[in-house]
Write a protein that holds these residues in place. Structure first.
Motif, PDB file in Angstrom:
ATOM      1  N   THR A  88      -4.183  10.574  69.388  1.00 27.12           N
ATOM      2  CA  THR A  88      -3.188  10.425  70.456  1.00 27.12           C
ATOM      3  C   THR A  88      -2.513  11.773  70.724  1.00 27.12           C
ATOM      4  O   THR A  88      -1.524  11.842  71.440  1.00 27.12           O
ATOM      5  CB  THR A  88      -2.105   9.392  70.066  1.00 27.12           C
ATOM      6  OG1 THR A  88      -1.565   9.791  68.800  1.00 27.12           O
ATOM      7  CG2 THR A  88      -2.677   7.995  69.982  1.00 27.12           C
ATOM      8  N   GLU A  89      -3.070  12.823  70.117  1.00 30.42           N
ATOM      9  CA  GLU A  89      -2.505  14.170  70.229  1.00 30.42           C
ATOM     10  C   GLU A  89      -3.210  14.933  71.349  1.00 30.42           C
ATOM     11  O   GLU A  89      -4.379  15.309  71.197  1.00 30.42           O
ATOM     12  CB  GLU A  89      -2.734  14.878  68.885  1.00 30.42           C
ATOM     13  CG  GLU A  89      -1.944  16.146  68.677  1.00 30.42           C
ATOM     14  CD  GLU A  89      -0.447  15.892  68.622  1.00 30.42           C
ATOM     15  OE1 GLU A  89       0.270  16.644  69.294  1.00 30.42           O
ATOM     16  OE2 GLU A  89      -0.020  14.936  67.941  1.00 30.42           O
ATOM     17  N   PRO A  90      -2.530  15.161  72.488  1.00 28.63           N
ATOM     18  CA  PRO A  90      -3.217  15.878  73.569  1.00 28.63           C
ATOM     19  C   PRO A  90      -3.582  17.302  73.158  1.00 28.63           C
ATOM     20  O   PRO A  90      -2.803  17.960  72.459  1.00 28.63           O
ATOM     21  CB  PRO A  90      -2.200  15.902  74.712  1.00 28.63           C
ATOM     22  CG  PRO A  90      -0.968  15.259  74.222  1.00 28.63           C
ATOM     23  CD  PRO A  90      -1.153  14.815  72.820  1.00 28.63           C
ATOM     24  N   ILE A  91      -4.749  17.759  73.581  1.00 33.14           N
ATOM     25  CA  ILE A  91      -5.174  19.127  73.323  1.00 33.14           C
ATOM     26  C   ILE A  91      -5.735  19.723  74.616  1.00 33.14           C
ATOM     27  O   ILE A  91      -6.072  18.979  75.544  1.00 33.14           O
ATOM     28  CB  ILE A  91      -6.246  19.218  72.205  1.00 33.14           C
ATOM     29  CG1 ILE A  91      -7.470  18.333  72.533  1.00 33.14           C
ATOM     30  CG2 ILE A  91      -5.670  18.859  70.856  1.00 33.14           C
ATOM     31  CD1 ILE A  91      -8.661  18.585  71.605  1.00 33.14           C
ATOM     32  N   GLY A  92      -5.841  21.063  74.639  1.00 31.02           N
ATOM     33  CA  GLY A  92      -6.473  21.720  75.780  1.00 31.02           C
ATOM     34  C   GLY A  92      -5.695  22.937  76.250  1.00 31.02           C
ATOM     35  O   GLY A  92      -4.636  23.280  75.718  1.00 31.02           O
ATOM     36  N   TYR A  93      -6.255  23.578  77.264  1.00 32.99           N
ATOM     37  CA  TYR A  93      -5.685  24.810  77.825  1.00 32.99           C
ATOM     38  C   TYR A  93      -4.237  24.592  78.275  1.00 32.99           C
ATOM     39  O   TYR A  93      -3.331  25.342  77.893  1.00 32.99           O
ATOM     40  CB  TYR A  93      -6.567  25.251  79.002  1.00 32.99           C
ATOM     41  CG  TYR A  93      -6.139  26.518  79.683  1.00 32.99           C
ATOM     42  CD1 TYR A  93      -6.782  27.729  79.431  1.00 32.99           C
ATOM     43  CD2 TYR A  93      -5.114  26.508  80.623  1.00 32.99           C
ATOM     44  CE1 TYR A  93      -6.391  28.899  80.073  1.00 32.99           C
ATOM     45  CE2 TYR A  93      -4.720  27.665  81.269  1.00 32.99           C
ATOM     46  CZ  TYR A  93      -5.360  28.853  80.994  1.00 32.99           C
ATOM     47  OH  TYR A  93      -4.963  30.003  81.637  1.00 32.99           O
ATOM     48  N   ASP A  94      -4.026  23.564  79.096  1.00 27.12           N
ATOM     49  CA  ASP A  94      -2.671  23.334  79.615  1.00 27.12           C
ATOM     50  C   ASP A  94      -1.694  22.968  78.504  1.00 27.12           C
ATOM     51  O   ASP A  94      -0.504  23.294  78.584  1.00 27.12           O
ATOM     52  CB  ASP A  94      -2.685  22.190  80.646  1.00 27.12           C
ATOM     53  CG  ASP A  94      -3.238  22.627  81.999  1.00 27.12           C
ATOM     54  OD1 ASP A  94      -3.428  23.836  82.224  1.00 27.12           O
ATOM     55  OD2 ASP A  94      -3.478  21.724  82.840  1.00 27.12           O
ATOM     56  N   ILE A  95      -2.191  22.257  77.491  1.00 22.57           N
ATOM     57  CA  ILE A  95      -1.318  21.851  76.381  1.00 22.57           C
ATOM     58  C   ILE A  95      -0.837  23.103  75.646  1.00 22.57           C
ATOM     59  O   ILE A  95       0.350  23.235  75.316  1.00 22.57           O
ATOM     60  CB  ILE A  95      -2.073  20.912  75.393  1.00 22.57           C
ATOM     61  CG1 ILE A  95      -2.770  19.767  76.142  1.00 22.57           C
ATOM     62  CG2 ILE A  95      -1.130  20.407  74.297  1.00 22.57           C
ATOM     63  CD1 ILE A  95      -1.896  18.824  76.897  1.00 22.57           C
ATOM     64  N   ASP A  96      -1.759  24.051  75.417  1.00 19.84           N
ATOM     65  CA  ASP A  96      -1.380  25.311  74.766  1.00 19.84           C
ATOM     66  C   ASP A  96      -0.415  26.104  75.642  1.00 19.84           C
ATOM     67  O   ASP A  96       0.540  26.703  75.144  1.00 19.84           O
ATOM     68  CB  ASP A  96      -2.626  26.165  74.469  1.00 19.84           C
ATOM     69  CG  ASP A  96      -3.404  25.647  73.262  1.00 19.84           C
ATOM     70  OD1 ASP A  96      -2.986  24.632  72.668  1.00 19.84           O
ATOM     71  OD2 ASP A  96      -4.431  26.271  72.911  1.00 19.84           O
ATOM     72  N   VAL A  97      -0.681  26.121  76.954  1.00 18.05           N
ATOM     73  CA  VAL A  97       0.219  26.846  77.867  1.00 18.05           C
ATOM     74  C   VAL A  97       1.619  26.233  77.816  1.00 18.05           C
ATOM     75  O   VAL A  97       2.626  26.946  77.689  1.00 18.05           O
ATOM     76  CB  VAL A  97      -0.337  26.846  79.317  1.00 18.05           C
ATOM     77  CG1 VAL A  97       0.715  27.329  80.314  1.00 18.05           C
ATOM     78  CG2 VAL A  97      -1.594  27.718  79.411  1.00 18.05           C
ATOM     79  N   ALA A  98       1.707  24.910  77.868  1.00 13.92           N
ATOM     80  CA  ALA A  98       3.018  24.236  77.850  1.00 13.92           C
ATOM     81  C   ALA A  98       3.741  24.499  76.528  1.00 13.92           C
ATOM     82  O   ALA A  98       4.951  24.779  76.517  1.00 13.92           O
ATOM     83  CB  ALA A  98       2.838  22.732  78.067  1.00 13.92           C
ATOM     84  N   ASN A  99       3.010  24.422  75.424  1.00 12.71           N
ATOM     85  CA  ASN A  99       3.626  24.666  74.114  1.00 12.71           C
ATOM     86  C   ASN A  99       4.152  26.093  74.016  1.00 12.71           C
ATOM     87  O   ASN A  99       5.231  26.329  73.478  1.00 12.71           O
ATOM     88  CB  ASN A  99       2.614  24.403  72.990  1.00 12.71           C
ATOM     89  CG  ASN A  99       2.664  22.943  72.550  1.00 12.71           C
ATOM     90  OD1 ASN A  99       3.604  22.518  71.899  1.00 12.71           O
ATOM     91  ND2 ASN A  99       1.663  22.178  72.949  1.00 12.71           N
ATOM     92  N   GLU A 100       3.373  27.035  74.549  1.00 12.27           N
ATOM     93  CA  GLU A 100       3.765  28.444  74.481  1.00 12.27           C
ATOM     94  C   GLU A 100       4.994  28.702  75.363  1.00 12.27           C
ATOM     95  O   GLU A 100       5.907  29.423  74.967  1.00 12.27           O
ATOM     96  CB  GLU A 100       2.574  29.309  74.917  1.00 12.27           C
ATOM     97  CG  GLU A 100       2.753  30.780  74.716  1.00 12.27           C
ATOM     98  CD  GLU A 100       2.902  31.216  73.263  1.00 12.27           C
ATOM     99  OE1 GLU A 100       2.290  30.588  72.366  1.00 12.27           O
ATOM    100  OE2 GLU A 100       3.642  32.200  73.024  1.00 12.27           O
ATOM    101  N   ILE A 101       5.019  28.094  76.534  1.00 10.29           N
ATOM    102  CA  ILE A 101       6.192  28.252  77.409  1.00 10.29           C
ATOM    103  C   ILE A 101       7.425  27.701  76.699  1.00 10.29           C
ATOM    104  O   ILE A 101       8.470  28.349  76.632  1.00 10.29           O
ATOM    105  CB  ILE A 101       5.978  27.542  78.766  1.00 10.29           C
ATOM    106  CG1 ILE A 101       4.931  28.286  79.591  1.00 10.29           C
ATOM    107  CG2 ILE A 101       7.289  27.424  79.539  1.00 10.29           C
ATOM    108  CD1 ILE A 101       4.476  27.550  80.850  1.00 10.29           C
ATOM    109  N   ALA A 102       7.278  26.487  76.141  1.00 11.21           N
ATOM    110  CA  ALA A 102       8.413  25.854  75.455  1.00 11.21           C
ATOM    111  C   ALA A 102       8.918  26.764  74.335  1.00 11.21           C
ATOM    112  O   ALA A 102      10.133  27.000  74.210  1.00 11.21           O
ATOM    113  CB  ALA A 102       7.994  24.489  74.908  1.00 11.21           C
ATOM    114  N   LYS A 103       7.988  27.292  73.553  1.00 15.10           N
ATOM    115  CA  LYS A 103       8.367  28.164  72.435  1.00 15.10           C
ATOM    116  C   LYS A 103       9.178  29.359  72.941  1.00 15.10           C
ATOM    117  O   LYS A 103      10.206  29.708  72.370  1.00 15.10           O
ATOM    118  CB  LYS A 103       7.088  28.648  71.738  1.00 15.10           C
ATOM    119  CG  LYS A 103       7.316  29.251  70.369  1.00 15.10           C
ATOM    120  CD  LYS A 103       6.009  29.418  69.627  1.00 15.10           C
ATOM    121  CE  LYS A 103       5.581  30.878  69.680  1.00 15.10           C
ATOM    122  NZ  LYS A 103       4.220  31.102  69.212  1.00 15.10           N
TER     123      LYS A 103
END
Ligand code: GLN
Length: 286
Positions: free
Chosen positions: A78-93
């Motif tokens: 149930t854990e989303p993965i992918g390019y956009d997920i990494d982009v969103a996580n990096e922005i949040a960080k």
């Protein structure tokens, strides 16, 4: 080789576009991490350097999680993965926030969800920036450039011309740029809009549909991972650009996201994420 160099050229071009677009907004990019959790009317009148969040301290994201390699769920996870997920996580960080994804929604509900407000701060889902969508929501600066792909069965004799006929069924994801492309370019074919990309591709495999139109990186990923009996008949050079959707009531969040994206472009983070997720595949040359 020719193919390789055209891929490299395309990639250089993509980076060039991103660099160009982001160059204009890098300077004073606000990375203000403070926020208010207010959801009352004052939320709509953000002051410079501050933005509102649905949940304090968290960038709440919504997506359609069937769009590999940009956002997807691996079987049983149930854990989303992918390019956009990494982009969103990096922005949040970079904004000092944690990042959370809501359960998957149909693609054509994402822009309305952000417009309505109260549920998610951003939609990130390989959403192509378009004038129509930009009437409803604000877009971040572009973070990815894409084309479309026309997919058929490997042994199919179809061409883009023969597909434009009354007895041909061409499927797509509802409300996407692929949907619009079929409408404009294959007006005589029967368009079959579906919510789920895998179901559409499976339908091409089994012969229910003659073709499918979807974003090229998604075609490459799906064809190399699961649908090895399908092929890309044609790359459609739309040159569309993906942006992150943010409420028009939250312009400071869009600015903060643009600041983070500019940093991620200049320090090589976007390239690293690209290298991690993008799949090479044969695409016929003109
Ligand atoms: N880029 C396409 C669009 O914006 C498709 C996006 C998607 O299906 N997630 O319409």
């Amino acid at each position: 080789m020719k193919k390789r160099s055209s891929i490299v050229a395309l990639f250089a071009c993509v980076l060039g576009v991103v660099a160009l677009v982001l160059a204009g907004c890098g300077g004073g990019g606000s990375t203000e991490s403070s926020s208010t959790s207010s959801t009352n009317e004052s939320a709509a009148t953000s002051t410079k350097g501050s933005y509102t969040l649905v949940k304090d301290g968290t960038l709440t994201c919504v997506s359609e999680l069937g769009f590999a390699p940009f956002e997807y769920l691996e079987a049983g996870s149930t854990e989303p993965i992918g390019y956009d997920i990494d982009v969103a996580n990096e922005i949040a960080k970079r904004l000092g926030l944690s990042c959370s994804f809501l359960p998957s929604q149909d693609f054509d509900s994402l822009v309305p969800t952000i417009k309505e407000g109260g549920k998610a701060d951003i939609a990130i889902a390989g959403i192509t920036i378009s004038d129509d969508r930009a009437k409803e929501i604000d877009f971040s600066d572009p973070y990815f450039e894409s084309n479309l792909a026309l997919i058929v069965k490997s042994d199919s004799k179809e061409t883009a011309e023969t597909l434009n006929a009354k007895d041909k069924k061409v499927a797509c994801q509802t409300g996407t740029t692929g949907d619009a492309w079929i409408e404009e370019n294959l007006p005589d074919a029967e368009k079959v809009p579906l919510t789920d990309i895998s179901a559409g591709l499976a339908g091409v495999s089994t012969g229910s549909y003659d073709a499918y139109v979807v974003d090229l990186p998604v075609a490459k990923k799906n064809l190399s991972d699961s649908f090895t009996d399908l092929t890309i008949l044609e790359e459609i050079a739309t040159g569309e650009q993906y942006g992150i959707a943010v409420s028009k009531n939250n312009p400071e969040l869009t600015k903060a996201i643009n600041g983070a994206l500019a940093e991620m472009q200049s320090d090589g983070t976007l390239q690293k994420i690209w290298d991690k997720w993008m799949v090479e595949a044969d695409v016929p040359e003109e």
